[in-house]
Design an enzyme around this catalytic site. Structure first.
Site, PDB file in Angstrom:
ATOM      1  N   HIS A  41       2.277   1.027  -5.211  1.00  0.00           N
ATOM      2  CA  HIS A  41       3.075   0.041  -4.477  1.00  0.00           C
ATOM      3  C   HIS A  41       2.947  -1.339  -5.097  1.00  0.00           C
ATOM      4  O   HIS A  41       2.113  -1.573  -5.984  1.00  0.00           O
ATOM      5  CB  HIS A  41       2.635  -0.001  -3.007  1.00  0.00           C
ATOM      6  CG  HIS A  41       1.201  -0.385  -2.811  1.00  0.00           C
ATOM      7  ND1 HIS A  41       0.760  -1.684  -2.886  1.00  0.00           N
ATOM      8  CD2 HIS A  41       0.098   0.372  -2.544  1.00  0.00           C
ATOM      9  CE1 HIS A  41      -0.552  -1.727  -2.667  1.00  0.00           C
ATOM     10  NE2 HIS A  41      -0.982  -0.489  -2.465  1.00  0.00           N
TER      11      HIS A  41
ATOM     12  N   CYS B 190      -5.182   2.871  -3.357  1.00  0.00           N
ATOM     13  CA  CYS B 190      -3.842   2.872  -3.946  1.00  0.00           C
ATOM     14  C   CYS B 190      -3.828   2.189  -5.306  1.00  0.00           C
ATOM     15  O   CYS B 190      -4.773   1.527  -5.698  1.00  0.00           O
ATOM     16  CB  CYS B 190      -2.854   2.171  -3.014  1.00  0.00           C
ATOM     17  SG  CYS B 190      -2.580   3.047  -1.459  1.00  0.00           S
TER      18      CYS B 190
END
Length: 199
Positions: A159, A175
């Site tokens: 992301h 992440c």
């Protein structure tokens, strides 16, 4: 003549200092310096971030480029992308997980793409940080930035981030983060089914 030599000496010294700066910025932190790269609060001063920009060939990592391929190298903090036809190759600096126990490696795929993602902390994040909100809507305060690629692993994403200080550092809870402009590019090139390998 003396003024010319003095000016040349000054310019030469300044140029040498400027050229040396990027090399200093890319040196890995050594335990003896007391510099800690793993930080709980990104606002604390960290002298260096590390990202290695080295082009790679896809063949040692993937059997084919069906649906395109994304390789994330945790050590060099870089994300590589190859299009399905092999005509496009992109290399982006990334943020990576804070600690080895938050790091997941192996093969997965993109299962969902979201522009303007919302965010909820995982149960383990909430346990570690009970003061965190239960929900953050899309927007400038959202930790997922402008775009998110959801992976087949629960809670794992590639992301964007609005906090650009995180890129090139160990700064995530698992992440992989990119600059918003880079995740927007990657988002446009990937599709559901794009293969992903974290090494």
């Amino acid at each position: 003549m003396t003024k010319t030599l003095d000016r040349r000496s000054f310019i030469g010294a300044a140029g040498a200092a400027i050229l040396a700066s990027p090399a200093i910025a890319q040196v890995a932190d050594e335990p003896s310096t007391g510099t800690v790269e793993i930080e709980k609060d990104i606002s604390q001063a960290v002298r260096r971030n590390i990202s290695s920009f080295r082009s790679l060939d896809w063949r040692p990592y993937f059997n084919n480029l069906n649906n395109g391929a994304v390789l994330v190298d945790i050590s060099s903090r870089a994300l590589h992308f190859w299009s399905a036809d092999g005509a496009t190759y992109k290399l982006y600096p990334s943020s990576v997980p804070l600690t080895p126990d938050l790091t997941k490696k192996g093969r997965t795929t993109v299962v969902r793409k979201v522009e303007g993602p919302t965010w909820r902390p995982t149960p383990s994040m909430k346990k570690r940080n009970p003061e965190w909100p239960d929900f953050v809507p899309a927007g400038p305060d959202n930790p997922l930035g402008t775009h998110a690629l959801y992976l087949s692993w629960t809670y794992y994403r590639i992301h964007g981030t609005h906090d650009t200080r995180k890129i090139g550092r160990r700064s995530s809870n698992g992440c992989i983060g990119l600059y918003n402009e880079h995740i927007a590019q990657l988002f446009s090139m990937t599709k559901v089914g794009t293969q992903v390998l974290l090494i």
